[in-house]
Design an enzyme around this catalytic site. Structure first.
Site, PDB file in Angstrom:
ATOM      1  N   ASP A 155       0.680  -0.990   0.087  1.00 34.75           N
ATOM      2  CA  ASP A 155      -0.019  -0.092  -0.095  1.00 34.75           C
ATOM      3  C   ASP A 155       1.134   1.322   0.078  1.00 34.75           C
ATOM      4  O   ASP A 155       0.187   2.332   1.051  1.00 34.75           O
ATOM      5  CB  ASP A 155      -1.021   0.317   1.118  1.00 34.75           C
ATOM      6  CG  ASP A 155      -1.780  -0.986   0.691  1.00 34.75           C
ATOM      7  OD1 ASP A 155      -2.759  -1.536   0.322  1.00 34.75           O
ATOM      8  OD2 ASP A 155      -1.962  -1.224   2.369  1.00 34.75           O
ATOM      9  N   LYS A 179       1.896   2.066  -5.208  1.00 32.16           N
ATOM     10  CA  LYS A 179       2.334   1.594  -6.685  1.00 32.16           C
ATOM     11  C   LYS A 179       1.147   2.181  -7.457  1.00 32.16           C
ATOM     12  O   LYS A 179       1.763   2.943  -8.917  1.00 32.16           O
ATOM     13  CB  LYS A 179       2.418  -0.115  -6.671  1.00 32.16           C
ATOM     14  CG  LYS A 179       3.483  -0.015  -5.287  1.00 32.16           C
ATOM     15  CD  LYS A 179       3.215  -1.912  -5.305  1.00 32.16           C
ATOM     16  CE  LYS A 179       2.671  -2.092  -4.714  1.00 32.16           C
ATOM     17  NZ  LYS A 179       1.891  -2.082  -2.667  1.00 32.16           N
ATOM     18  N   GLY A 180       0.230   1.712  -7.805  1.00 37.63           N
ATOM     19  CA  GLY A 180      -0.622   1.670  -8.558  1.00 37.63           C
ATOM     20  C   GLY A 180      -0.652   3.246  -9.011  1.00 37.63           C
ATOM     21  O   GLY A 180      -0.852   3.393 -10.483  1.00 37.63           O
ATOM     22  N   SER A 221       5.699  12.057  -4.026  1.00 34.66           N
ATOM     23  CA  SER A 221       4.343  12.585  -4.459  1.00 34.66           C
ATOM     24  C   SER A 221       3.603  13.440  -3.287  1.00 34.66           C
ATOM     25  O   SER A 221       3.512  13.099  -1.528  1.00 34.66           O
ATOM     26  CB  SER A 221       3.363  10.943  -4.161  1.00 34.66           C
ATOM     27  OG  SER A 221       2.207  11.026  -4.213  1.00 34.66           O
ATOM     28  N   GLN A 274       1.670  -5.597  -3.461  1.00 30.16           N
ATOM     29  CA  GLN A 274       2.362  -6.057  -1.808  1.00 30.16           C
ATOM     30  C   GLN A 274       3.653  -5.332  -1.826  1.00 30.16           C
ATOM     31  O   GLN A 274       3.904  -4.157  -2.256  1.00 30.16           O
ATOM     32  CB  GLN A 274       2.673  -7.865  -1.489  1.00 30.16           C
ATOM     33  CG  GLN A 274       1.574  -8.144  -1.368  1.00 30.16           C
ATOM     34  CD  GLN A 274       0.267  -9.016  -2.397  1.00 30.16           C
ATOM     35  OE1 GLN A 274       0.804  -9.183  -3.505  1.00 30.16           O
ATOM     36  NE2 GLN A 274      -0.796  -8.864  -3.032  1.00 30.16           N
ATOM     37  N   ALA A 318      -3.909  -7.499  -3.821  1.00 30.58           N
ATOM     38  CA  ALA A 318      -3.755  -6.163  -4.171  1.00 30.58           C
ATOM     39  C   ALA A 318      -4.623  -5.654  -3.899  1.00 30.58           C
ATOM     40  O   ALA A 318      -5.603  -5.789  -4.983  1.00 30.58           O
ATOM     41  CB  ALA A 318      -2.739  -6.840  -4.931  1.00 30.58           C
ATOM     42  N   GLY A 319      -4.988  -4.238  -3.839  1.00 35.28           N
ATOM     43  CA  GLY A 319      -5.669  -2.836  -4.213  1.00 35.28           C
ATOM     44  C   GLY A 319      -4.680  -1.588  -4.198  1.00 35.28           C
ATOM     45  O   GLY A 319      -4.058  -1.310  -3.597  1.00 35.28           O
ATOM     46  N   HIS A 320      -4.576  -1.710  -6.019  1.00 29.27           N
ATOM     47  CA  HIS A 320      -3.836  -0.416  -6.134  1.00 29.27           C
ATOM     48  C   HIS A 320      -4.522   0.822  -6.388  1.00 29.27           C
ATOM     49  O   HIS A 320      -5.288   0.449  -7.550  1.00 29.27           O
ATOM     50  CB  HIS A 320      -3.029  -1.074  -7.725  1.00 29.27           C
ATOM     51  CG  HIS A 320      -1.753  -1.693  -7.571  1.00 29.27           C
ATOM     52  ND1 HIS A 320      -1.271  -2.471  -8.080  1.00 29.27           N
ATOM     53  CD2 HIS A 320      -1.860  -2.511  -5.907  1.00 29.27           C
ATOM     54  CE1 HIS A 320      -0.052  -3.053  -7.378  1.00 29.27           C
ATOM     55  NE2 HIS A 320      -0.425  -2.909  -6.192  1.00 29.27           N
ATOM     56  N   GLY A 330     -11.045  -2.714   3.245  1.00 30.94           N
ATOM     57  CA  GLY A 330     -11.183  -1.622   4.192  1.00 30.94           C
ATOM     58  C   GLY A 330     -11.068  -1.654   5.974  1.00 30.94           C
ATOM     59  O   GLY A 330     -11.350  -0.914   6.504  1.00 30.94           O
TER      60      GLY A 330
END
Ligand code: GDP
Ligand code: IMO
Ligand code: MG
Length: 424
Positions: free
Chosen positions: A13, A16-17, A411, A223, A39-41, A301
């Site tokens: 987290d 990366k996305g 960022s 990851q 994964a969640g990007h 979540g």
């Protein structure tokens, strides 16, 4: 041409996305090399927010091909939902996405086994995302797995039935109900039909041929390095190689074809799930970071645990992957603090060390902190490196001196535009 690799240096987290999406215009192909729907990007642009799980984060840029590599594990149900939501906003997915025939499939029973295994572990549970990742990689290394290329073979159903029978025996051992299996299987087979519209390719040849034709490739990790099956905080890790070597095995790219290794980290640390986290802040500072940074899992979540930046862990991740440049995320989240702490070493049983230790020692490690001046300035409107406050530049220099790798991108917000490319 060489393959550049972008990977997370912490516990996932890192952002990366977002950064893959920012860098995509520099590349012809984006290739995911490991992990799966755990994964969640997250990508944010033009007032839209997208969370990708299996599809590479280059999918929203035109003229880019996206490859799901052999190292990835695919749940057809999740992938089809992603395809549907992206198609809705006008992306012609079958034209810009290909899937490796050698990628392994997550079966509904893999998900049940993940849940059964976690339940059996009780207090010792990993905190898995319950997407079936561990059981699928176990079947891969146990040489029982089913791959994307098998879908089109006549013996597919037979292979599927045989594996599910094995899984049912295991579920009985766990005394875990599989009542809902029929419903899950219906959805799974329905999704396979949609998946067949995406080209299945020999991704190893596909990528190596692209290199020969001078196409540029960015390999996208999932990851983070501290969740790596070998080098992470075992057993509280995922089941794949999240470090740079995973790009070689997960895509079929030879080590001498790796170019830049771009390591991404947050200006602080977070972790979802169980396991050691020496700089964790179980106080109002941790809570403030969580609230400002919106630190809740993109896939589950769940609350993300928050803490100060951990340099021994970062140095270790940089060493394992041979990171050549860094991206620092979420600098804006630390704008609220007058001073910021950075862990430079650990104290374990009275001894100080700057090395990332074996897990039993890590669990007892007390962080040794250096306190730096905060910048105390809203960064979210900043668009050029000249506008970065001096205290932030000092924070970055401090990190660069410690780890000996330059920070090339900073960022300052979740949007594509809130990204500062440094000229150093
Ligand atoms: P990934 O799994 O590494 O792609 O990261 P995630 O998408 O799971 O989590 C990163 C979260 O931080 C997402 O909600 C992003 O929208 C958000 N994000 C990314 N970069 C920044 C940043 O610089 N500042 C802030 N405030 N949020 C960011
Ligand atoms: P991205 O790509 C953060 C964590 C889980 C759990 C452990 C094992 O979005 O950075 P698994 O489902 O793989 O068996 O879970 O790893 N985990 C992640 N944490 N980001 C991720 O992916 C993660 N993928 C897995 O929380 O602790
Ligand atoms: Mg994520």
């Amino acid at each position: 041409m060489k393959v550049d690799v972008l990977l997370g240096l912490q516990w996932g987290d890192e952002g990366k996305g977002k950064i893959v999406d920012v860098l995509t215009p520099n590349y012809n192909l984006i290739a995911r090399f490991q992990g799966g729907p755990n994964a969640g990007h997250t990508l944010e642009f033009d007032g839209l927010k997208h969370v990708l799980h299996t599809i590479p984060s280059g999918i929203f840029r035109s003229n880019t091909l996206n490859v799901i590599g052999n190292g990835v594990v695919i749940d057809p149900v999740v992938l089809c939902k992603e395809i549907a939501s992206i198609s809705k906003i006008g992306v012609d997915v079958p034209k810009c996405l290909v899937i490796s025939k050698k990628a392994h499939l997550i079966l509904p029973t893999h998900r049940l086994l993940d849940a059964a295994s976690e339940a059996a572990k009780g207090k010792e549970k990993i905190g898995s995302t319950l997407k079936g990742i561990g059981p699928t990689y176990m079947d891969k290394t146990g040489r029982n797995g089913i791959r994307v290329g098998d879908i089109l073979q006549p013996e597919f159903q037979e292979k599927y039935n045989a594996l599910v029978e094995k899984h049912k025996q295991l579920l009985l051992f766990y005394e875990f109900s599989y009542q809902q299996l029929e419903r899950m299987e219906f959805e799974w087979f329905e999704s396979l039909e949609i998946l067949k519209k995406i080209p299945f390719v020999d991704s190893d040849f596909y990528l190596n041929n692209a290199l020969t034709q001078n196409k540029s490739i960015l390999a996208e990790g999932a990851q983070g390095s501290l969740l790596d099956i070998d080098f992470g905080t075992y057993p509280f890790v995922t089941s794949s190689t999240t470090t740079c070597a995973g790009a070689c095995t997960g895509l079929g790219i030879a080590p001498n074809k790796i170019g830049k290794v771009i390591g991404i980290f947050k200006a602080y640390c977070t972790r979802v799930g169980s396991g050691p986290f020496p700089t964790e802040l179980n106080d109002e500072i941790g809570e403030l970071i969580r609230k400002t940074g919106n630190e809740y899992g993109s896939t589950t979540g769940r609350l993300r645990r928050c803490g100060w930046l951990d340099l021994p862990a970062l140095k270790y991740a940089i060493m394992i992957s041979g990171v050549t440049e860094l991206v620092m995320m979420k600098a804006d989240v630390l704008s609220q603090f007058e001073t910021i702490k950075v862990c430079t070493a650990y104290k374990i049983d009275g001894k100080t060390s700057a090395e990332f230790p074996y897990d039993y020692d890590l669990a007892r490690a007390q962080p040794v902190y250096t306190e730096l001046k905060g910048w105390y300035k809203d960064l979210t409107e900043t668009s050029h490196e000249n506008e970065l406050p001096e205290a932030l530049l000092n924070y970055i220099s401090f990190i660069e001196n410690e780890v000996n790798v330059p920070v090339r991108i900073v960022s300052v917000g979740p949007n594509r535009k809130q990204t500062i490319i440094r000229s150093i």
